[in-house]
Design a protein around this motif. Structure first.
Motif, mmCIF file in Angstrom:
data_model
loop_
_atom_site.group_PDB
_atom_site.id
_atom_site.type_symbol
_atom_site.label_atom_id
_atom_site.label_comp_id
_atom_site.label_asym_id
_atom_site.label_seq_id
_atom_site.Cartn_x
_atom_site.Cartn_y
_atom_site.Cartn_z
ATOM 1 N N LEU A 67 0.826 -1.209 0.000
ATOM 2 C CA LEU A 67 0.000 0.000 0.000
ATOM 3 C C LEU A 67 0.858 1.256 0.000
ATOM 4 O O LEU A 67 1.630 1.491 0.940
ATOM 5 C CB LEU A 67 -0.919 -0.009 1.223
ATOM 6 C CG LEU A 67 -1.783 -1.276 1.383
ATOM 7 C CD1 LEU A 67 -2.597 -1.196 2.653
ATOM 8 C CD2 LEU A 67 -2.663 -1.501 0.166
ATOM 9 N N ARG A 68 0.700 2.068 -1.066
ATOM 10 C CA ARG A 68 1.429 3.327 -1.193
ATOM 11 C C ARG A 68 0.494 4.455 -1.632
ATOM 12 O O ARG A 68 0.901 5.373 -2.328
ATOM 13 C CB ARG A 68 2.561 3.197 -2.214
ATOM 14 C CG ARG A 68 3.580 2.110 -1.917
ATOM 15 C CD ARG A 68 4.785 2.193 -2.845
ATOM 16 N NE ARG A 68 5.664 1.063 -2.671
ATOM 17 C CZ ARG A 68 5.897 0.133 -3.599
ATOM 18 N NH1 ARG A 68 5.306 0.220 -4.792
ATOM 19 N NH2 ARG A 68 6.710 -0.878 -3.355
ATOM 20 N N GLY A 69 -0.752 4.379 -1.244
ATOM 21 C CA GLY A 69 -1.708 5.408 -1.615
ATOM 22 C C GLY A 69 -1.915 6.409 -0.497
ATOM 23 O O GLY A 69 -1.216 6.410 0.515
ATOM 24 N N ALA A 70 -2.917 7.280 -0.682
ATOM 25 C CA ALA A 70 -3.246 8.255 0.353
ATOM 26 C C ALA A 70 -3.895 7.592 1.561
ATOM 27 O O ALA A 70 -3.804 8.090 2.688
ATOM 28 C CB ALA A 70 -4.167 9.328 -0.225
ATOM 29 N N GLY A 71 -4.565 6.472 1.321
ATOM 30 C CA GLY A 71 -5.209 5.747 2.403
ATOM 31 C C GLY A 71 -5.811 4.463 1.886
ATOM 32 O O GLY A 71 -6.075 4.307 0.687
ATOM 33 N N SER A 72 -6.040 3.501 2.786
ATOM 34 C CA SER A 72 -6.547 2.196 2.385
ATOM 35 C C SER A 72 -7.464 1.649 3.465
ATOM 36 O O SER A 72 -7.256 1.881 4.665
ATOM 37 C CB SER A 72 -5.400 1.199 2.165
ATOM 38 O OG SER A 72 -4.385 1.735 1.338
ATOM 39 N N VAL A 73 -8.486 0.889 3.010
ATOM 40 C CA VAL A 73 -9.346 0.122 3.900
ATOM 41 C C VAL A 73 -9.358 -1.316 3.397
ATOM 42 O O VAL A 73 -9.546 -1.556 2.196
ATOM 43 C CB VAL A 73 -10.783 0.679 3.932
ATOM 44 C CG1 VAL A 73 -11.687 -0.210 4.784
ATOM 45 C CG2 VAL A 73 -10.799 2.114 4.446
ATOM 46 N N VAL A 74 -9.147 -2.269 4.292
ATOM 47 C CA VAL A 74 -9.207 -3.690 3.960
ATOM 48 C C VAL A 74 -10.316 -4.295 4.797
ATOM 49 O O VAL A 74 -10.271 -4.268 6.030
ATOM 50 C CB VAL A 74 -7.865 -4.388 4.234
ATOM 51 C CG1 VAL A 74 -7.975 -5.885 3.963
ATOM 52 C CG2 VAL A 74 -6.758 -3.763 3.380
ATOM 53 N N ASP A 75 -11.335 -4.852 4.131
ATOM 54 C CA ASP A 75 -12.544 -5.289 4.821
ATOM 55 C C ASP A 75 -12.916 -6.710 4.392
ATOM 56 O O ASP A 75 -13.292 -6.940 3.242
ATOM 57 C CB ASP A 75 -13.686 -4.320 4.485
ATOM 58 C CG ASP A 75 -14.925 -4.544 5.344
ATOM 59 O OD1 ASP A 75 -15.016 -5.592 6.014
ATOM 60 O OD2 ASP A 75 -15.808 -3.662 5.335
ATOM 61 N N GLY A 76 -12.796 -7.659 5.303
ATOM 62 C CA GLY A 76 -13.294 -9.004 5.080
ATOM 63 C C GLY A 76 -12.398 -9.931 4.293
ATOM 64 O O GLY A 76 -12.830 -11.028 3.916
ATOM 65 N N LEU A 77 -11.148 -9.562 4.038
ATOM 66 C CA LEU A 77 -10.243 -10.404 3.258
ATOM 67 C C LEU A 77 -9.476 -11.369 4.158
ATOM 68 O O LEU A 77 -9.318 -11.151 5.361
ATOM 69 C CB LEU A 77 -9.255 -9.541 2.473
ATOM 70 C CG LEU A 77 -9.843 -8.555 1.461
ATOM 71 C CD1 LEU A 77 -8.732 -7.859 0.708
ATOM 72 C CD2 LEU A 77 -10.796 -9.248 0.502
ATOM 73 N N VAL A 78 -8.959 -12.437 3.540
ATOM 74 C CA VAL A 78 -8.116 -13.421 4.225
ATOM 75 C C VAL A 78 -6.768 -13.468 3.524
ATOM 76 O O VAL A 78 -6.692 -13.496 2.293
ATOM 77 C CB VAL A 78 -8.764 -14.824 4.186
ATOM 78 C CG1 VAL A 78 -7.858 -15.847 4.882
ATOM 79 C CG2 VAL A 78 -10.143 -14.797 4.837
ATOM 80 N N PHE A 79 -5.693 -13.485 4.322
ATOM 81 C CA PHE A 79 -4.325 -13.583 3.795
ATOM 82 C C PHE A 79 -3.715 -14.835 4.407
ATOM 83 O O PHE A 79 -3.653 -14.967 5.628
ATOM 84 C CB PHE A 79 -3.527 -12.334 4.165
ATOM 85 C CG PHE A 79 -4.168 -11.062 3.686
ATOM 86 C CD1 PHE A 79 -3.937 -10.585 2.410
ATOM 87 C CD2 PHE A 79 -5.032 -10.352 4.516
ATOM 88 C CE1 PHE A 79 -4.527 -9.417 1.956
ATOM 89 C CE2 PHE A 79 -5.627 -9.183 4.074
ATOM 90 C CZ PHE A 79 -5.381 -8.712 2.792
ATOM 91 N N ARG A 80 -3.213 -15.736 3.551
ATOM 92 C CA ARG A 80 -2.835 -17.056 4.047
ATOM 93 C C ARG A 80 -1.555 -17.564 3.380
ATOM 94 O O ARG A 80 -1.359 -17.417 2.175
ATOM 95 C CB ARG A 80 -3.981 -18.038 3.758
ATOM 96 C CG ARG A 80 -3.784 -19.439 4.301
ATOM 97 C CD ARG A 80 -5.009 -20.292 4.038
ATOM 98 N NE ARG A 80 -5.179 -20.608 2.622
ATOM 99 C CZ ARG A 80 -6.276 -21.191 2.125
ATOM 100 N NH1 ARG A 80 -7.289 -21.478 2.925
ATOM 101 N NH2 ARG A 80 -6.335 -21.470 0.841
ATOM 102 N N GLY A 81 -0.668 -18.139 4.201
ATOM 103 C CA GLY A 81 0.491 -18.863 3.680
ATOM 104 C C GLY A 81 1.480 -18.010 2.917
ATOM 105 O O GLY A 81 2.054 -18.471 1.928
ATOM 106 N N ILE A 82 1.732 -16.792 3.370
ATOM 107 C CA ILE A 82 2.594 -15.874 2.622
ATOM 108 C C ILE A 82 4.004 -15.899 3.215
ATOM 109 O O ILE A 82 4.203 -15.575 4.390
ATOM 110 C CB ILE A 82 2.015 -14.452 2.629
ATOM 111 C CG1 ILE A 82 0.627 -14.478 1.979
ATOM 112 C CG2 ILE A 82 2.935 -13.479 1.903
ATOM 113 C CD1 ILE A 82 -0.127 -13.190 2.077
#
Length: 312
Positions: free
Chosen positions: A94-109
């Motif tokens: 993320l390199r923007g002015a702002g971010s929202v992350v809602d309901g995602l899953v991040f796995r095995g990274i």
């Protein structure tokens, strides 16, 4: 304690391996335009403020936000799973002015330098809610000299961290800025090394969370504020497990340097116990800041020492 339900069953449910739901798994809410990959959606709308809706699926891809304010929102919380890493960093960089992350899953990274994260924030503010970070080297990682704001709410961090794959440790959450971090209503469990929360920021709010280290392995502190901080740590539940690399403290303040003021940091109405078989006697709060904290009433189980002052 208002902890959001752990959605592991949803996250592990069978979904298409290629993440395709029809021809457009990523849809820009404002225009209705669909894209085959998340990165294509970001590039086509670069510089704008928009929401991208993510269909259920397992996505072995990643994306870099370069500008604007973007909301990444799962159509069905817990069913959109990301397993890729951009720039050997994270699923979302993320390199923007702002971010929202809602309901995602991040796995095995996992990446070669040991810091494979679900989210890597480099610029802008961030809000994370209703999301899960599973079985990776790191959950959320970021560092900047700007006074940014990061808020995490109703999210799960499980099977994260490492201190044995590379020289430097990774943690469930590791953030640094001249701003603030707020973590609420979230669950931390099954740590695999490092700290559950490590924050190099001047102001913190850590309330109504669960830190369950009973199945942790080679873990360190529950909350590490290595440069000091003010704010509030309240109404959390802590269980310290047996398999610790560093068992000496649950909450540790200014162990590395006294960069930020810690006077008045409020720690109250927490519950802290030891898992069965843990025979060590950790300090609930270990203070290296040289300043007076505001310690209120905390419910401590047998073997947990309330407070310890350490020399730098």
């Amino acid at each position: 304690m208002r902890i959001a339900p752990v959605l592991l069953a949803i996250a592990m449910a069978a979904v298409p391996a290629n993440g395709q739901q029809g021809s457009a798994p990523f849809v820009v809410q404002e225009t209705g335009e669909g894209f085959a990959t998340l990165d294509e959606a970001l590039q086509a709308n670069r510089g704008q403020d928009f929401t991208v809706l993510v269909a259920p699926g397992v996505y072995r891809q990643c994306a870099v936000q370069q500008a604007g304010r973007v909301t990444f929102k799962a159509v069905k919380p817990g069913s959109a799973i990301f397993e890729g890493a951009c720039e050997d960093k994270a699923a979302l960089v993320l390199r923007g002015a702002g971010s929202v992350v809602d309901g995602l899953v991040f796995r095995g990274i996992r990446v070669p330098d040991g810091n494979g994260a679900g989210i890597r924030i480099e610029i802008g503010d961030l809000v994370v809610r209703n999301s899960m970070f599973l079985d990776s080297q790191e959950g959320i990682l970021g560092g900047t000299e700007e006074p940014t704001s990061v808020t995490v709410d109703r999210s799960t961090f499980s099977g994260l961290g490492q201190c044995h794959e590379t020289e430097d440790c990774a943690h469930s959450i590791y953030l640094a800025s001249r701003g603030s971090v707020t973590i609420t209503n979230s669950r931390f469990e099954h740590g695999r090394g490092g700290h559950y929360v490590k924050l190099r920021v001047p102001r913190v709010t850590i309330t109504d969370n669960s830190f369950d280290d009973s199945a942790g392995n080679r873990t360190n502190y529950m909350i590490d504020l290595p440069e000091g901080a003010i704010g509030e740590i309240a109404r959390n539940t802590f269980v310290q497990g047996v398999q610790k690399e560093n068992w000496g403290g649950m909450i540790v303040v200014a162990a590395e340097q006294r960069k930020y003021r810690s006077a008045g940091l409020s720690v109250h109405d927490n519950v802290a116990t030891l898992a069965p078989g843990q025979t060590k006697s950790p300090a609930f709060v270990a203070n290296v800041s040289g300043e007076r904290l505001a310690l209120g009433a905390n419910q401590l189980g047998a073997g947990v020492r309330a407070y310890e002052v350490r020399n730098p």
